[in-house]
Design a protein around this motif. Structure first.
Motif, PDB file in Angstrom:
ATOM      1  N   ALA A 173      37.369  25.201  35.882  1.00 26.73           N
ATOM      2  CA  ALA A 173      37.851  23.638  35.695  1.00 26.73           C
ATOM      3  C   ALA A 173      37.633  23.041  36.880  1.00 26.73           C
ATOM      4  N   GLU A 174      38.152  23.523  37.930  1.00 25.20           N
ATOM      5  CA  GLU A 174      38.235  23.051  39.345  1.00 25.20           C
ATOM      6  C   GLU A 174      36.882  22.880  39.965  1.00 25.20           C
ATOM      7  N   SER A 175      35.828  23.505  39.329  1.00 28.10           N
ATOM      8  CA  SER A 175      34.476  23.557  39.874  1.00 28.10           C
ATOM      9  C   SER A 175      33.647  22.664  39.169  1.00 28.10           C
ATOM     10  N   LEU A 176      33.965  22.163  38.220  1.00 31.44           N
ATOM     11  CA  LEU A 176      32.924  21.183  37.180  1.00 31.44           C
ATOM     12  C   LEU A 176      32.683  20.089  38.055  1.00 31.44           C
ATOM     13  N   SER A 177      33.251  19.491  38.722  1.00 33.37           N
ATOM     14  CA  SER A 177      33.025  18.349  39.587  1.00 33.37           C
ATOM     15  C   SER A 177      31.919  18.460  40.609  1.00 33.37           C
ATOM     16  N   ALA A 178      31.778  19.701  40.927  1.00 35.49           N
ATOM     17  CA  ALA A 178      30.880  20.182  42.145  1.00 35.49           C
ATOM     18  C   ALA A 178      29.591  20.346  41.450  1.00 35.49           C
ATOM     19  N   ILE A 179      29.411  20.424  40.143  1.00 36.89           N
ATOM     20  CA  ILE A 179      27.935  20.590  39.680  1.00 36.89           C
ATOM     21  C   ILE A 179      26.960  19.527  39.630  1.00 36.89           C
ATOM     22  N   GLN A 180      26.145  19.682  40.348  1.00 34.68           N
ATOM     23  CA  GLN A 180      25.133  18.554  40.659  1.00 34.68           C
ATOM     24  C   GLN A 180      23.706  18.564  39.819  1.00 34.68           C
ATOM     25  N   ALA A 181      23.735  19.673  39.238  1.00 32.34           N
ATOM     26  CA  ALA A 181      22.441  19.907  38.389  1.00 32.34           C
ATOM     27  C   ALA A 181      22.509  18.913  36.948  1.00 32.34           C
ATOM     28  N   LYS A 182      21.102  18.431  36.529  1.00 31.53           N
ATOM     29  CA  LYS A 182      21.434  17.388  35.427  1.00 31.53           C
ATOM     30  C   LYS A 182      21.712  18.542  34.378  1.00 31.53           C
ATOM     31  N   THR A 183      23.017  18.144  33.326  1.00 33.55           N
ATOM     32  CA  THR A 183      23.557  19.410  32.484  1.00 33.55           C
ATOM     33  C   THR A 183      23.700  18.579  31.255  1.00 33.55           C
ATOM     34  N   LEU A 184      23.307  19.219  30.116  1.00 36.44           N
ATOM     35  CA  LEU A 184      23.365  19.097  28.777  1.00 36.44           C
ATOM     36  C   LEU A 184      24.806  20.070  28.228  1.00 36.44           C
ATOM     37  N   VAL A 185      25.857  19.230  27.540  1.00 37.08           N
ATOM     38  CA  VAL A 185      27.002  20.004  26.897  1.00 37.08           C
ATOM     39  C   VAL A 185      26.364  19.691  25.431  1.00 37.08           C
ATOM     40  N   LEU A 186      26.178  20.950  24.793  1.00 38.73           N
ATOM     41  CA  LEU A 186      25.910  21.156  23.525  1.00 38.73           C
ATOM     42  C   LEU A 186      26.939  21.907  22.833  1.00 38.73           C
ATOM     43  N   TRP A 187      27.346  21.220  21.544  1.00 35.13           N
ATOM     44  CA  TRP A 187      28.354  21.772  20.683  1.00 35.13           C
ATOM     45  C   TRP A 187      28.196  21.471  19.241  1.00 35.13           C
ATOM     46  N   GLY A 188      28.651  22.463  18.585  1.00 38.81           N
ATOM     47  CA  GLY A 188      28.704  22.323  16.747  1.00 38.81           C
ATOM     48  C   GLY A 188      29.835  21.934  16.526  1.00 38.81           C
ATOM     49  N   ASP A 189      30.047  20.736  15.403  1.00 39.32           N
ATOM     50  CA  ASP A 189      31.044  19.953  15.401  1.00 39.32           C
ATOM     51  C   ASP A 189      32.306  20.995  14.635  1.00 39.32           C
ATOM     52  N   ARG A 190      31.891  22.037  13.936  1.00 33.97           N
ATOM     53  CA  ARG A 190      32.747  22.963  13.215  1.00 33.97           C
ATOM     54  C   ARG A 190      33.015  24.149  14.069  1.00 33.97           C
ATOM     55  N   ASP A 191      32.839  24.232  15.289  1.00 32.24           N
ATOM     56  CA  ASP A 191      32.985  25.166  16.013  1.00 32.24           C
ATOM     57  C   ASP A 191      34.510  25.880  15.902  1.00 32.24           C
ATOM     58  N   ARG A 192      34.629  27.087  15.694  1.00 29.47           N
ATOM     59  CA  ARG A 192      35.986  27.672  15.418  1.00 29.47           C
ATOM     60  C   ARG A 192      36.399  28.454  16.880  1.00 29.47           C
ATOM     61  N   THR A 193      35.607  28.614  17.868  1.00 29.75           N
ATOM     62  CA  THR A 193      35.982  29.103  18.898  1.00 29.75           C
ATOM     63  C   THR A 193      36.440  28.174  20.132  1.00 29.75           C
ATOM     64  N   TYR A 194      35.596  27.043  20.288  1.00 36.10           N
ATOM     65  CA  TYR A 194      35.682  26.075  21.353  1.00 36.10           C
ATOM     66  C   TYR A 194      36.005  24.690  20.551  1.00 36.10           C
ATOM     67  N   PRO A 195      37.445  24.380  20.745  1.00 30.15           N
ATOM     68  CA  PRO A 195      37.466  22.938  20.148  1.00 30.15           C
ATOM     69  C   PRO A 195      36.907  21.779  20.925  1.00 30.15           C
ATOM     70  N   TRP A 196      36.871  20.576  20.447  1.00 28.05           N
ATOM     71  CA  TRP A 196      36.450  19.316  21.021  1.00 28.05           C
ATOM     72  C   TRP A 196      37.032  19.347  22.294  1.00 28.05           C
ATOM     73  N   SER A 197      38.254  19.665  22.437  1.00 27.24           N
ATOM     74  CA  SER A 197      38.988  19.504  23.872  1.00 27.24           C
ATOM     75  C   SER A 197      38.319  20.245  24.947  1.00 27.24           C
ATOM     76  N   GLN A 198      37.651  21.287  24.820  1.00 23.93           N
ATOM     77  CA  GLN A 198      37.105  21.920  25.844  1.00 23.93           C
ATOM     78  C   GLN A 198      35.548  21.301  25.970  1.00 23.93           C
ATOM     79  N   THR A 199      34.749  20.939  24.936  1.00 27.10           N
ATOM     80  CA  THR A 199      33.551  20.069  25.106  1.00 27.10           C
ATOM     81  C   THR A 199      33.594  19.130  25.694  1.00 27.10           C
ATOM     82  N   GLU A 200      34.765  18.279  25.396  1.00 27.95           N
ATOM     83  CA  GLU A 200      34.996  16.986  26.259  1.00 27.95           C
ATOM     84  C   GLU A 200      35.403  17.166  27.679  1.00 27.95           C
ATOM     85  N   LYS A 201      35.968  18.024  28.095  1.00 28.47           N
ATOM     86  CA  LYS A 201      36.295  18.492  29.435  1.00 28.47           C
ATOM     87  C   LYS A 201      35.078  18.514  30.119  1.00 28.47           C
TER      88      LYS A 201
END
Length: 240
Positions: A173-201
């Motif tokens: 979590a502490e390293s996210l703001s340092a990522i400079q590469a163009k990034t795509l966050v991709l998520w299936g809306d019924r994911d049972r492993t990673y909830p929306w809170s993780q994706t939104e972060k």
């Protein structure tokens, strides 16, 4: 052309990406097998996400691949976050798919400690099949479930326990703001492993991040909704 490197998740392997290899036929696609999983199930799994990241970076260097795009799924998404933290100059574009920045996995279908306890009680093959079922909306009835389960079944009990421990002790979590590469966050809306809170972060914390949500899909969106998934990836990498 810049290669696209795919890093699978816990109990995954390179063979699960065949649909993406075919869809991205115009690109140089590289699919890794992490130690302890897939085609490298005979190797000892590593004890930390950082260890997997160092292994992957070294493996790519040995193959003569210095600069690349990265796609990381689930545990592989943790691995690629460490890869870009360690070698940001080597990563052009980044896809964080069905993953998060906290390895303790809040909101997972069961806690990591529960998975470890059940793995020891049930054995590796039953555990692999049970966990693989959670990746699909239709669980064992999903068309591609058996293929994923067969890949998952290759891992030993030691690899399962080591992989779970590696995830549980990790946070990026502490390293996210340092990522400079163009990034795509991709998520299936019924994911049972990673909830929306993780994706939104991820989406809100990485400076240059876009978000794609694939409807009516769980943790294996690349298999359940392959056409949509591949189209999103093609669009993202085609804009390079």
């Amino acid at each position: 052309m810049t290669p696209i490197v795919f890093v699978h998740g816990f109990l995954g392997g390179s063979r699960q990406w065949q649909g993406q290899v075919d869809a991205l036929a115009g690109y140089d696609v590289v699919t890794l097998d992490l130690p302890g999983f897939g085609e490298n199930a005979q190797l000892d799994a590593l004890s930390s996400i950082l260890g997997f990241a160092d292994w992957a970076l070294n493996e790519l260097k040995m193959r003569g691949i210095e600069k690349f795009h990265l796609v990381g799924h689930s545990m592989g998404g943790m691995v690629v976050q460490e890869m870009i933290a360690r070698a940001p100059e080597r990563v052009d574009r980044l896809v964080l798919y069905g993953t998060g920045s906290v390895g303790v996995l809040p909101g997972r279908f069961e806690t990591i400690d529960t998975s470890k306890t059940r793995a020891c009680a049930d054995g590796p093959q039953a555990t692999a099949r049970r966990i693989a079922a959670t990746w699909f909306l239709e669980r064992e009835r999903a068309v591609t479930y058996e293929d994923c389960a067969a890949i998952a079944e290759q891992s030993s009990l030691k690899a399962i326990l080591t992989g779970l421990d590696a995830m549980h002790s990790w946070s990026g979590a502490e390293s996210l703001s340092a990522i400079q590469a163009k990034t795509l966050v991709l998520w299936g809306d019924r994911d049972r492993t990673y909830p929306w809170s993780q994706t939104e972060k991820l989406w809100q914390s990485i400076p240059n991040a876009n978000l794609a949500v694939i409807p009516e899909s769980a943790h294996a969106t690349h298999l359940e909704k392959a056409g949509l998934f591949n189209g999103v990836l093609s669009d993202f990498f085609g804009a390079c």
